[in-house]
Design a protein around this motif. Structure first.
Motif, PDB file in Angstrom:
ATOM      1  N   VAL A 239       0.840  -1.211   0.000  1.00  0.00           N
ATOM      2  CA  VAL A 239       0.000   0.000   0.000  1.00  0.00           C
ATOM      3  C   VAL A 239       0.871   1.255   0.000  1.00  0.00           C
ATOM      4  O   VAL A 239       0.641   2.203  -0.777  1.00  0.00           O
ATOM      5  CB  VAL A 239      -0.949  -0.022   1.213  1.00  0.00           C
ATOM      6  CG1 VAL A 239      -1.635   1.342   1.386  1.00  0.00           C
ATOM      7  CG2 VAL A 239      -1.994  -1.114   1.056  1.00  0.00           C
ATOM      8  N   ILE A 240       1.856   1.272   0.867  1.00  0.00           N
ATOM      9  CA  ILE A 240       2.755   2.435   0.926  1.00  0.00           C
ATOM     10  C   ILE A 240       3.502   2.595  -0.388  1.00  0.00           C
ATOM     11  O   ILE A 240       3.717   3.722  -0.874  1.00  0.00           O
ATOM     12  CB  ILE A 240       3.733   2.297   2.103  1.00  0.00           C
ATOM     13  CG1 ILE A 240       2.958   2.286   3.426  1.00  0.00           C
ATOM     14  CG2 ILE A 240       4.743   3.431   2.110  1.00  0.00           C
ATOM     15  CD1 ILE A 240       2.164   3.545   3.693  1.00  0.00           C
ATOM     16  N   LEU A 241       3.909   1.487  -0.989  1.00  0.00           N
ATOM     17  CA  LEU A 241       4.620   1.555  -2.268  1.00  0.00           C
ATOM     18  C   LEU A 241       3.744   2.191  -3.342  1.00  0.00           C
ATOM     19  O   LEU A 241       4.205   3.038  -4.126  1.00  0.00           O
ATOM     20  CB  LEU A 241       5.052   0.145  -2.688  1.00  0.00           C
ATOM     21  CG  LEU A 241       5.791   0.030  -4.031  1.00  0.00           C
ATOM     22  CD1 LEU A 241       7.072   0.852  -4.001  1.00  0.00           C
ATOM     23  CD2 LEU A 241       6.096  -1.422  -4.356  1.00  0.00           C
ATOM     24  N   LEU A 242       2.463   1.796  -3.411  1.00  0.00           N
ATOM     25  CA  LEU A 242       1.554   2.387  -4.388  1.00  0.00           C
ATOM     26  C   LEU A 242       1.370   3.888  -4.145  1.00  0.00           C
ATOM     27  O   LEU A 242       1.388   4.693  -5.085  1.00  0.00           O
ATOM     28  CB  LEU A 242       0.205   1.667  -4.331  1.00  0.00           C
ATOM     29  CG  LEU A 242       0.189   0.208  -4.812  1.00  0.00           C
ATOM     30  CD1 LEU A 242      -1.192  -0.399  -4.587  1.00  0.00           C
ATOM     31  CD2 LEU A 242       0.591   0.113  -6.274  1.00  0.00           C
ATOM     32  N   ALA A 243       1.176   4.262  -2.881  1.00  0.00           N
ATOM     33  CA  ALA A 243       0.989   5.683  -2.563  1.00  0.00           C
ATOM     34  C   ALA A 243       2.239   6.492  -2.884  1.00  0.00           C
ATOM     35  O   ALA A 243       2.156   7.589  -3.452  1.00  0.00           O
ATOM     36  CB  ALA A 243       0.612   5.838  -1.091  1.00  0.00           C
ATOM     37  N   VAL A 244       3.415   5.951  -2.532  1.00  0.00           N
ATOM     38  CA  VAL A 244       4.666   6.660  -2.806  1.00  0.00           C
ATOM     39  C   VAL A 244       4.875   6.797  -4.311  1.00  0.00           C
ATOM     40  O   VAL A 244       5.306   7.855  -4.807  1.00  0.00           O
ATOM     41  CB  VAL A 244       5.843   5.926  -2.137  1.00  0.00           C
ATOM     42  CG1 VAL A 244       7.176   6.444  -2.665  1.00  0.00           C
ATOM     43  CG2 VAL A 244       5.777   6.106  -0.627  1.00  0.00           C
ATOM     44  N   ALA A 245       4.594   5.749  -5.067  1.00  0.00           N
ATOM     45  CA  ALA A 245       4.760   5.818  -6.520  1.00  0.00           C
ATOM     46  C   ALA A 245       3.839   6.874  -7.125  1.00  0.00           C
ATOM     47  O   ALA A 245       4.250   7.668  -7.994  1.00  0.00           O
ATOM     48  CB  ALA A 245       4.493   4.448  -7.137  1.00  0.00           C
ATOM     49  N   TYR A 246       2.592   6.921  -6.667  1.00  0.00           N
ATOM     50  CA  TYR A 246       1.649   7.901  -7.210  1.00  0.00           C
ATOM     51  C   TYR A 246       2.069   9.332  -6.851  1.00  0.00           C
ATOM     52  O   TYR A 246       2.156  10.215  -7.725  1.00  0.00           O
ATOM     53  CB  TYR A 246       0.246   7.601  -6.691  1.00  0.00           C
ATOM     54  CG  TYR A 246      -0.745   8.685  -7.023  1.00  0.00           C
ATOM     55  CD1 TYR A 246      -1.232   8.831  -8.315  1.00  0.00           C
ATOM     56  CD2 TYR A 246      -1.186   9.577  -6.041  1.00  0.00           C
ATOM     57  CE1 TYR A 246      -2.139   9.831  -8.624  1.00  0.00           C
ATOM     58  CE2 TYR A 246      -2.089  10.575  -6.341  1.00  0.00           C
ATOM     59  CZ  TYR A 246      -2.562  10.690  -7.644  1.00  0.00           C
ATOM     60  OH  TYR A 246      -3.448  11.702  -7.941  1.00  0.00           O
ATOM     61  N   LEU A 247       2.319   9.576  -5.571  1.00  0.00           N
ATOM     62  CA  LEU A 247       2.681  10.927  -5.143  1.00  0.00           C
ATOM     63  C   LEU A 247       4.012  11.369  -5.740  1.00  0.00           C
ATOM     64  O   LEU A 247       4.187  12.542  -6.098  1.00  0.00           O
ATOM     65  CB  LEU A 247       2.732  10.992  -3.617  1.00  0.00           C
ATOM     66  CG  LEU A 247       1.393  10.778  -2.891  1.00  0.00           C
ATOM     67  CD1 LEU A 247       1.596  10.777  -1.384  1.00  0.00           C
ATOM     68  CD2 LEU A 247       0.386  11.845  -3.288  1.00  0.00           C
ATOM     69  N   GLY A 248       4.984  10.444  -5.848  1.00  0.00           N
ATOM     70  CA  GLY A 248       6.261  10.800  -6.464  1.00  0.00           C
ATOM     71  C   GLY A 248       6.106  11.168  -7.925  1.00  0.00           C
ATOM     72  O   GLY A 248       6.744  12.118  -8.413  1.00  0.00           O
ATOM     73  N   THR A 249       5.263  10.439  -8.643  1.00  0.00           N
ATOM     74  CA  THR A 249       5.027  10.760 -10.050  1.00  0.00           C
ATOM     75  C   THR A 249       4.389  12.139 -10.208  1.00  0.00           C
ATOM     76  O   THR A 249       4.790  12.943 -11.065  1.00  0.00           O
ATOM     77  CB  THR A 249       4.127   9.687 -10.684  1.00  0.00           C
ATOM     78  OG1 THR A 249       4.743   8.403 -10.535  1.00  0.00           O
ATOM     79  CG2 THR A 249       3.908   9.980 -12.165  1.00  0.00           C
ATOM     80  N   VAL A 250       3.406  12.428  -9.369  1.00  0.00           N
ATOM     81  CA  VAL A 250       2.759  13.748  -9.428  1.00  0.00           C
ATOM     82  C   VAL A 250       3.753  14.852  -9.083  1.00  0.00           C
ATOM     83  O   VAL A 250       3.760  15.924  -9.721  1.00  0.00           O
ATOM     84  CB  VAL A 250       1.541  13.783  -8.489  1.00  0.00           C
ATOM     85  CG1 VAL A 250       0.951  15.187  -8.426  1.00  0.00           C
ATOM     86  CG2 VAL A 250       0.482  12.792  -8.950  1.00  0.00           C
ATOM     87  N   ALA A 251       4.614  14.619  -8.088  1.00  0.00           N
ATOM     88  CA  ALA A 251       5.594  15.641  -7.696  1.00  0.00           C
ATOM     89  C   ALA A 251       6.550  15.957  -8.840  1.00  0.00           C
ATOM     90  O   ALA A 251       6.890  17.128  -9.076  1.00  0.00           O
ATOM     91  CB  ALA A 251       6.363  15.176  -6.461  1.00  0.00           C
TER      92      ALA A 251
END
Length: 707
Positions: A239-251
């Motif tokens: 779950v954390i990996l998915l959230a980090v991947a999404y937020l990192g891509t947006v950043a």
């Protein structure tokens, strides 16, 4: 008692044990260098210990996702089937309530556009209550349906309870986000964002909160209960990996847009819309060599500008830290990091929002009521000269507080514990006391200068005299210096410095300066008496020493004169033996008019009086006259003229202009009446005999002088 009874025996002395080396070292005062060495030693040991633990955890990170398999996926699918009705009914109730609330938010936004600050604050509180009430009502409907319609009556399954609690927590977090970015209401938005930017930011945070919230609060507990804790930890990592991947891509994708927005918020002051800044906080940018730049503005430098352009690096590092924590620690540690992340994010958004408000306040400036501006015309200008510096200082204090808060919540520095301790309380008390002293002194200075300005304002009450202008200006300058010294002394005293030696040193220094600067003391003493005797004021035409000119500036030590040629003279009072003031009460222009010996004195007198009557009728010069022409009569027999004297009384300072105008009229009247104004000439006399005859002067008309 005798001396023998008072003296201690050698045996008694030897009974006291000698202190050990460690005890002696402990009782001895610890030096600053020793304390610094101990602190750095503890910090280094803590870093080594944490690094070793992190390395050991990283070595086992390869097995973090081993617990996710087909069995766990099957468990999740079964849970979704069981919870489908609860999820669908709760979301349907929530969306229906949101539709109703969205229309209410738009009406409040329209009303807030016409409201004052208090009205906007009230509407903001109402919108927050309504938004939170929608979540609570949807959560209650979901619980009611789960207890009555879905499943057995009066019973709620554990999975249904987990989902409803997760829904409540996640949606309440979204309420906090909406309070800051408000994608629907522009006027009730805390952050200075455009509508498009607000919607993008809300959508990003909404997805991130949903992934992390429902994943950790719903999916992980279900896996823990039906599979194993290890499998739950693996799911949490996923779950954390998915959230980090999404937020990192947006950043990474939005890094330049956010950088431009941060630079706009850090600009001080923010331009008004008519100066190039669109409403809503949008920034006009242009593309230069592949990089967006703020239009018509040089590239900014400094720590804040560098951070604004590289903010995504800090965000990616933080996301990496969160991912590393989820890999190396159980779910409890992940919740701790997420809590810290949420606090840091809220603090950063709040700091940026307040900073933007301060920037807009700096750009807008202070606007006083028209009545105040008319009475105190320079008060608004004076406030606008200080308020930007004060707001800029407040913004730096805000960012310092943000940095200390981040250090405290991340555990890097126990700021809260230090502030709660004795040293922290003393520090806070000192800072508050110094700020209070400075603010009170500033208020006194502002009141003093405003009062002087009020007294010198000719539009309010009677017009001030030149003496009042001079004395009030000197009073303001002197009291400003005294107030500055007193404020400095009080501030140093609050900090903890003993100002007694400082005052004594100042007295000794003043005595030394008095002996070494006798000329300066003479200047000051003479200047004080000149001011007391009202010898001159600003604007007077005086002769001080060898210089005649207009008084431009008066201090206790010197006078500044501007002569008729525009030369600026600074004259110390010690060099002034006498002061001649041409502008006290009234002035005279003395007319010494030379006419030929053949002219009739009475005729000339009448011509001069007629010229004066014409001068009195002049609308430009007549108002400056204070009486009739004073006739003194024949004053002197000159070599080639008879000098007649008269005098004109005028308002102070107007005698020279009146005199020049009168001379022009007299010249015109004399020419019209044939009165000769002689010029210097020489009469040749060849002598006479006793009978009154003189020799003839023979002139040869044919003689031509040599060139």
């Amino acid at each position: 008692a005798t001396a023998e009874e008072d003296a201690a025996s050698p045996e008694e002395v030897s009974l006291a044990p000698a202190p050990t080396e460690a005890e002696a070292e402990a009782e001895a005062p610890v030096s600053l260098a020793r304390r610094l060495a101990s602190t750095t030693q503890d910090a280094a040991q803590a870093v080594v210990t944490r690094s070793a633990a992190a390395w050991a955890a990283l070595r086992g990170a390869s097995t973090a996702l081993d617990g996710v398999g087909a069995a766990e996926i099957g468990i999740l699918l079964d849970a979704v089937r069981d919870l489908f009705l609860v999820i669908a009914s709760t979301i349907a109730a929530y969306l229906a309530l949101r539709v109703v609330a969205r229309g209410l938010f738009r009406r409040m936004d329209v009303r807030a556009e016409r409201s004052s600050v208090a009205g906007k604050t009230f509407l903001f509180v109402v919108s927050a209550v309504v938004d939170a009430g929608v979540v609570v009502l949807a959560w209650a409907i979901g619980y009611a349906l789960a207890a009555t319609v879905i499943g057995q009556y009066g019973e709620i399954a554990i999975r249904q309870s987990l989902y409803l609690n997760a829904f409540f927590v996640v949606e309440m977090l979204k309420v906090l986000v909406r309070l800051a970015v408000s994608p629907v209401s522009h006027e009730l938005r805390l952050l200075p964002l455009a509508d498009r930017g607000a919607r993008r930011l809300y959508r990003t945070l909404n997805i991130g909160i949903s992934i992390v919230g429902y994943g950790l609060l719903l999916i992980v507990p279900i896996v823990n209960a039906n599979a194993s804790v290890a499998a739950g930890n693996s799911v949490a990592t996923l779950v954390i990996l998915l959230a980090v991947a999404y937020l990192g891509t947006v950043a990474v994708r939005r890094r330049q847009e956010v950088a431009d927005w941060l630079l706009a918020q850090g600009r001080s002051p923010v331009p008004a819309p008519e100066e190039g800044m669109p409403e809503g906080g949008e920034v006009v940018v242009e593309q230069v060599e592949g990089e967006a730049q703020i239009a018509q503005e040089p590239r900014r430098t400094g720590f804040y500008a560098t951070f604004a352009r590289r903010w995504h690096v800090a965000a990616l590092l933080w996301l990496g830290l969160v991912l590393l924590t989820s890999v190396t620690q159980p779910v409890v540690g992940v919740f701790s990091v997420l809590r810290v992340s949420a606090l840091v994010g809220i603090a950063i958004l709040a700091a940026v929002g307040v900073s933007g408000m301060l920037s807009r306040a700096i750009g807008a400036g202070v606007r006083l009521p028209p009545k105040w501006t008319q009475t105190l015309p320079r008060l608004e200008q004076r406030l606008n000269g200080f308020v930007p510096q004060i707001l800029t200082a407040l913004r730096w204090v805000l960012f310092l507080a943000l940095a200390l808060f981040i250090l405290d919540v991340t555990g890097l520095m126990a700021v809260a514990d230090w502030l709660a301790g004795p040293a922290g309380l003393v520090f806070v008390g000192t800072v508050v006391s110094v700020l209070a002293i400075v603010l009170v002194s500033f208020a006194i200075w502002l009141a003093l200068t405003s009062w002087v300005e009020f007294r010198l304002n000719p539009d309010v009450g009677s017009a001030p005299t030149a003496r009042e202008q001079t004395l009030l200006t000197l009073l303001r300058n002197a009291l400003t210096i005294v107030l500055l010294i007193i404020t400095l002394m009080f501030a140093l005293s609050e900090i903890g410095l003993d100002i007694g030696p400082l005052l004594a040193s100042a007295g000794v220094l003043g005595l030394a300066i008095g002996f070494g600067a006798q000329k300066l003391v003479q200047d000051v003493i003479t200047g004080v008496f000149i001011q007391f005797e009202n010898a001159m004021n600003v604007g007077d035409v005086v002769t001080a020493g060898p210089v005649t000119g207009v008084v431009e500036k008066l201090t206790i030590r010197s006078v500044s004169l501007r002569d008729v040629h525009g030369v600026y003279h600074l004259i110390p009072f010690s060099s002034v033996d006498a002061v001649s003031n041409y502008m006290r009460d009234f002035s005279y222009y003395v007319v010494d008019m030379g006419v030929a010996y053949r002219e009739d004195i009475e005729e000339v007198r009448q011509a001069m009086f007629d010229a004066y009557e014409e001068l009195r009728a002049d609308p430009e010069q007549g108002p400056w006259l204070m009486g009739d022409l004073e006739w003194f009569g024949l004053n002197q027999f000159g070599d080639s003229a008879v000098v007649l004297r008269a005098r004109i009384k005028t308002i102070p300072g107007k005698q020279w202009g009146v005199g020049r105008a009168y001379n022009g009229i007299v010249k015109r009247v004399f020419d019209a009446r044939g009165i000769e104004i002689p010029f210097p000439h020489t009469t040749l006399f060849f002598g006479e005999d006793k009978k009154g005859r003189t020799q003839a002067l023979k002139v040869d008309p044919t003689a031509v002088p040599e060139s």
